[in-house]
Every structure is written in C-alpha cells, then in structure tokens.
Design an enzyme around this catalytic site. Structure first.
Site, mmCIF file in Angstrom:
data_model
loop_
_atom_site.group_PDB
_atom_site.id
_atom_site.type_symbol
_atom_site.label_atom_id
_atom_site.label_comp_id
_atom_site.label_asym_id
_atom_site.label_seq_id
_atom_site.Cartn_x
_atom_site.Cartn_y
_atom_site.Cartn_z
ATOM 1 N N THR A 46 -32.238 -4.427 20.664
ATOM 2 C CA THR A 46 -32.855 -5.647 20.139
ATOM 3 C C THR A 46 -34.284 -5.772 20.654
ATOM 4 O OG1 THR A 46 -30.703 -6.757 20.073
ATOM 5 C CG2 THR A 46 -32.652 -8.156 19.980
ATOM 6 N N ARG A 622 -18.193 -3.505 26.555
ATOM 7 C CA ARG A 622 -18.505 -4.952 26.635
ATOM 8 C C ARG A 622 -18.598 -5.380 28.098
ATOM 9 N NH1 ARG A 622 -21.066 -4.910 22.970
ATOM 10 N NH2 ARG A 622 -20.575 -2.691 22.986
#
Length: 763
Positions: A46, A622
C-alpha cells in the site's frame, strides 16, 4: 514522459522516498511501460502504490489521468488519504476506487449508449434473489429445485465469464450441465432476469463489470475516449481479478501501456468468486515487455511466522518464484493445541487467550480467531463468554442489509428511479396501506399486457383499474410525485431523505413501537439519516444529490462498513477469507483437520488443494508476534459425532517452528511426548491431493436419471454426476443411514451417504 532524477537529489527532496527499501524505491521511481509488483505478505505494498501515485503527480502527470483500482472502498480511501497527506488536495482528482464503483461511474456517464438512464438502480444480492424468486414463481417451477441462491450463483458465474443470456442458451455444454443438474430452465430464467433488470433501469453488481465490457466492445469511440483519458492504470490485489475485470483493465491500458499490477499469487484465495490466478501467473504473456519487481521483505511478522509460512507455500507448484524474509526478531514458536472435541478446542483456545492477556498485559483486540467456515464459531463464542472475554464476529448481518434500512432505502431508490421494480414491491404497502400481493401482481400483469412500465399504471391507476385499492394506490403515487418534486428543485440528499422518512410514515411507525427491538430499529434509521447528513457535509463529495448518495451506498461491502461497537476492545472472530488484508498481534488458526481445512470440497484437484494451501498461508501471515494452531479429535457435523484426523497442513509446516509440547489433551494435560503429535498425523503424504488424473469433470450420460438405491448391493455398477463410473465395494447400514463405498474409475474410492448421493445404477 517520467524522468528519473538523480537518486541522491530525490532523497533530499522527498523524505518519503528515503523511507523505502531498494525494491520499494525501484517500484515507486519506475518510469513508463508495464510493471508487475509481486508483493509478499506484510511487504508494504500500500505504501508503494501510494508513493508511486504521489511520485507521478509530482512529476507532472495530471491526477485526472490516473486510474487506481482496488477491491474495497476502505483500501482506496486509505490510499487517497495517504496521498493527500503526501502531496496535498490534488489527490482528490485521481480516479480511484473499487472496480465496481469506478465502472459504475463510467456507466452512469455513458448510460445512454446501453439504453439506460444515468439514474439506474444498482441491485444488491437480496434484490436480485427477490426478482429471481418472482420469475421462478411465474414460470411455475419448483423452488426447492430452482433455489434462488443456486440460480443467482449460476447466472453470476456466467456474467463473470462474459457469457450473456443469449450465449448461455446457445451453449450446448452449459445446457448439458443444467440438464444434468435437473435445472434446464436456468437459461430461460437468466434471459427473463436480464430483460426485467433492463426494464427496471437496474443493474446488479455483476452487470457493472459485464456492461462495461459490452460498452467498450460495442462502442469503440467510448473505449478510445477512456484509453486516452487514463495515462496510467494501477490495479491492487491483482491476483483476485476475474476474467471480466482483467479484460477491462487490459483494454484501458492498451494505448499508453502504463499498467502497474500489484499482487501476490500466494494470496489468491477467491476462485469461488471467479478470481482467476492465471491473470497474474500469465501477465507476462499479454505484456512481454513487463518489468517485474519483487517486494520480499516482511515488516509485519516474526521470522518464525514468516519462515513457517514459506515452508508451507513452497509446496505449491503453480506460483511465481519469490522468497519472503524479515529482519524482525525470531519470536516464539507456534503453539499446537490438540483437543478431544470441538467444545474442548473452544475452551483451550479461550484459556490460552486469557493466559496470554495476563502474562503480557494484552488487550482483547490483540487477538483473532480464524476459522475455515462461519459454523465453527459456536464453541469459541461459548468459551469466551464463560471467561468474560468480549468478542466480535466479522461477517454478521450488515447494517445496510437490515430490514428497516432497506425499507427507507427502497423509498429513496424509487424516488430516483420509478422503473425500479424491486424497490416498488418493497415499499408499495409500507407502512401498510391495504395493498396486498394480489393487487401488486395485478398491477404487474396490467403493465405487461399494456407494454408500459409499472409506474405508468400506478401513477394513472384510474385509467387502468377501479375498486377499493385504487384510492391507496393513487395516494402512494401522489406521495412519490411529491418526493420527485424535491429532487427537481435541487434539494440535497439529506433534505430529501429526512422528508421521505417522515412523510412516508416509516419513522412514525418505528417510533410507536416501544419494544427494545422497535427502539433499535428506530435508532438504526436515525443513524442512516446521520450518515446521509455526513455525506452531504463532506467537502470531498461534489455531488450531494440523492442519486449520488445511493450510488455510494450500493457499492459498499461489509469490509467498508463502520464498526458499530463502541467498545473496540474485543477478540475478533472471522473466516480466513474475511481476514485477508488484516493483521493481529496474536492469531489462533482453529479447526485444522482433514475435510475441514483443507475443505473436503477442495480435494478433487491440485488446483483446488493449492488454493486451500494459499488460504492457510494467508491465515499464518495475519499474525505479527504470536501464532497458534488448534485441532480436535472429534466434532459434531450434521448432528453426528465425527472422528477427525489432523490436517495435512500441520505436517507441511517445518517442525522446527512448532512448539509440540503444547499439543494438549483433555484437562490440559500435555501429550506423552512431542513426537506423539507427529505420529498422530500418520504417514500420509501431506503434499498431494487425493489422486485425480488429468481427466477432469465427468460429463453425465444423456439419459442420466438417479436410481432408487434402496436395493443397491455390492458389485453393482453405478454412475455419479461428478465422479463418473464406478463399482460398489461395500454397503453399510446404521439405522436410517445407508452408506456405499464406491471405487470410481477416475477418482478412486469414495464413501457416499445414499440419502444424499445421486447414483444411476447401470444394469
């Protein structure tokens, strides 16, 4: 043309460039031409996308000529905010959003080419299924055979493969599949559904992609306009794109060829939604001059977690070569929790969370429990409640799916678009005004017979019908006309919506319901109105009309919705699919048993098994600091106790990263020895799917009709819709349950429950 400056000068000029590692910097400063960024888990993709766009704008690219596509509004909002923080308000001019929101915007601009108006409605899944149920009923079909959910998924799959209703009806393979499934009328339903949507000036979610492809295919001038407009095209989560999405982005970037795709083939887990991993694996075939940059440094997880994930995903054959690494600490070994039952698994995991909280002064929000299916949450919910640990479940009912919210939105939709048949059916008798289903059906038939829209009949009811229901219908029409006047006067979304909520009677009816549920529903409607006011007051929203608000709401996904819990300190529970893109300090991956994870439905081919392995990889990555696995020896399924064996994925993790002394038995007693855990897994080879030869799906014989299997015996020859031909090896009877073990020619032995299996006995 983008000119790369001297590196040392660039670092002095922009602090954000100096914060990047070498591969990240190369991706941000890359010039023109196709670029593929392979971004491993936690590698800062990102940040790279954000800074690349900022870099383009700083080097003279008009932000109006940048197209950035994401999969959630939340992701695009976060990126836009970061870019604005870096370069200022110019970031607001970027064409950035989800595939559906960006293409909906294009379709509204160009709607006339396809015969729609710019105020077309967007049907959500409930609207689509409601319309399908109506069509199934009109065709006098058995709704137990033609289940709306099944029909909807079949049509959705066709649209994502760009198969129109006409093509569907002409395709002999598809027709044969429908015949074999005893649903040969799906093609006719699809055709009628498409016509009805068009007549309602409505598109469903799949249409937003399908119709964009049609627009660009049939109107070259429109395609050329957008090819010239978008000088740079960027696609996030490229591994999740389907055929339709990829074709659009490929066409849009065909002129300038400045396409940047960012993704990770190891995180491609949405094949069931139509995602095609081949898009990323074969990108270089469509763009042979593509440059590839790999972001391999993980900033999120400990080295133990990163290396464990690598040891698993290395077993997949279909993947792009990369090796994720981290400079983070080694961290703790991965705990393995072994339980006697699913209920005990819940208790052990809850106890482990409590222990971790006490020992390390952690909060509930630091923990996540990830499972393969939503149905697994029960035992963990019960255990957490008993220990007083607050939790939240992601994937519950969406705010915008609640009845009272959909009721008001129905009024808003119909005010904007009187051709919206589903909105009309929802609100015509809401609040109750004495107009029943029979009257609605009569209105629909009258409109069809006179070849006019339903609104034409409703707004001129005296011309088409008389009787006691004419008066309330006329009153309803007058109400809608008054709302339309407000739109024509240029009132903003909040003014119109708050007026409709009051005058329609929705607020009054909810306010008068003094039950706890009624109060909650009233508060929910007020919250919706608050959201509309916030939309109007937001300076970034230039278009403050009701139509613009409805478009923004119709394109929301569950992941984009606000967390309604004021208390954020809760353990998060969700499916692994829902967890993609998130991260937590401590993660528990539960239910690691064969046929549960990997799912029994994903063991028939290497492609399916490799997707399950990618799902496991996503779950592992995660975790930031601490990871735990758990499995049970037994669990109840379909009301029956089933003995379980540990998942093959447990053995695929390199054993040096596992803390096997934590493989717990009942009453938290340690296993006899660490190696007993490994022995329990058995000698099976964990890397291979159950043998399936290259010959894939079985095509049923033309006269396939399931036989009465009450007299099925050993030695009988049978045919199965999916598994093909085989011989019955063994019969088992346990009360009303009858099982047959069948050796199939292509897939080997299968044990089938005859009350569910459809077999044709070959005489």
């Amino acid at each position: 043309m983008i000119v790369e400056e001297n590196k040392s000068e660039r670092l002095k000029k922009n602090d954000y460039i100096s914060s990047l590692n070498e591969p990240q910097r190369a991706a941000v400063l890359y010039g023109e031409g196709p670029l593929m960024i392979i971004a491993g888990a936690g590698s800062g993709k990102t940040r790279v996308l954000t800074y690349r766009i900022a870099h383009l704008i700083e080097n003279g690219v008009d932000p109006f000529r940048i197209l950035s596509l994401t999969f959630t509004n939340k992701a695009s909002g976060e990126m836009r905010h970061r870019i604005e923080t870096t370069i200022g308000t110019e970031a607001r001019n970027i064409w950035m959003g989800t595939f559906h929101s960006v293409f909906a915007k294009i379709l509204r601009i160009e709607a006339r080419f396809l015969g729609y108006t710019s105020d077309f409605s967007i049907y959500d899944t409930d609207d689509s299924k409601s319309l399908l149920r109506s069509i199934i009923k009109e065709f006098n079909l058995d709704d137990k055979v033609y289940k709306a959910n099944v029909v909807f998924n079949r049509i959705s799959g066709a649209k994502n493969r760009l198969i129109s209703a006409d093509d569907y009806l002409k395709n002999p393979t598809i027709q044969a599949d429908d015949d074999a499934a005893k649903m040969k009328e799906i093609g006719r339903i699809y055709k009628t559904y498409a016509v009805r949507c068009f007549q309602a000036n409505a598109m469903d979610f799949d249409d937003l992609l399908f119709n964009t492809n049609v627009l660009f295919r049939d109107f070259p001038d429109v395609l050329y306009k957008y090819q010239q407009k978008f000088q740079h095209v960027m696609v996030d989560e490229f591994q999740d794109t389907n055929v339709s999405q990829y074709l659009i982005t490929r066409k849009l970037s065909a002129v300038h060829r400045n396409i940047v795709v960012v993704g990770d083939d190891a995180q491609s887990i949405y094949a069931f939604r139509g995602a095609n991993i081949e898009n990323i694996l074969n990108f270089s075939k469509d763009f042979p001059d593509v440059q590839t940059i790999k972001l391999e440094q993980n900033y999120r997880s400990t080295s133990t977690i990163v290396n464990a994930a690598n040891s698993v995903i290395a077993r997949n054959k279909s993947q792009l070569e990369k090796h994720t690494f981290t400079a983070n600490d080694e961290g703790a070994l991965i705990d393995v929790i072994k339980a006697g039952s699913d209920n005990e698994e819940g208790r052990l995991v809850a106890s482990a969370i409590l222990d971790e909280k006490m020992q390390h002064a952690l909060r509930n929000e630091n923990f996540a429990i990830l499972y393969r299916t939503n149905a697994q949450s029960r035992s963990f919910e019960e255990a957490l409640r008993k220990l007083g640990i607050k939790y939240r479940i992601i994937g519950g009912q969406s705010f915008y799916q609640r009845k009272e919210i959909k009721d008001l939105l129905g009024y808003l939709r119909y005010t904007v678009n009187q051709r919206d048949e589903e909105a009309f059916k929802r609100i015509i008798n809401l609040p109750k005004r004495g107009i029943g289903d029979t009257t609605v059906a009569r209105i629909t038939v009258t409109a069809a017979e006179n070849n006019v829209p339903i609104w034409e009949v409703v707004s001129n009811i005296g011309k088409y019908a008389t009787g006691r229901t004419s008066a309330p219908i006329e009153q309803f029409a007058t109400l809608i006309k008054s709302f339309k006047i407000m739109l024509e006067e240029g009132k903003d979304a909040y003014e119109v919506s708050s007026h409709i909520a009051k005058v329609s009677g929705i607020l009054k009816e909810l306010y008068e319901d003094k039950t706890v549920e009624g109060l909650s529903r009233y508060e929910n409607v007020q919250e919706l109105l608050n959201g509309i006011k916030e939309f109007v007051d937001n300076e970034e929203n230039e278009d403050k009309t009701l139509s613009a608000f409805l478009q923004s709401v119709s394109l929301l996904t569950n992941a984009d919705e606000p967390d309604e819990n004021e208390d954020h300190d809760r353990v998060t529970m969700m499916t692994i699919h829902s967890a993609k893109g998130l991260e937590f300090r401590n993660v528990f991956i539960v239910g690691l048993e064969e046929d549960l994870f990997p799912s029994q439905m994903m063991l028939e081919s290497r492609q399916d098994l490799e997707e399950e392995r990618r799902l496991f990889y996503v779950a592992i990555t995660r975790a930031e600091k601490k990871l735990s696995f758990s499995y049970a020896d037994s669990r109840y399924q379909w009301g029956r106790l089933k003995m379980c064996e540990p998942s093959r994925f447990l053995l695929e993790v390199d054993q040096k990263y596992l803390n096997l002394t934590t493989a717990l038995r009942r009453d938290s007693e340690p296993a006899a020895s660490p190696m007993s855990f490994v022995r329990n897994l058995g000698p099976r080879k964990p890397t291979e799917p159950k043998p399936v030869p290259a010959a894939q799906a079985h095509t049923p014989t033309g006269d396939f009709v399931p036989s009465d299997t009450r007299n099925l015996t050993e030695g009988d020859k049978v045919e199965h819709l999916k598994f093909g031909f085989g011989t019955v090896l063994k019969m088992e009877v346990n009360g009303n349950d009858r099982k047959a073990t069948v050796k199939f020619d292509t897939v080997g032995e299968k044990t089938l429950l005859l009350s569910f299996a459809k077999l044709r006995i070959i005489k």
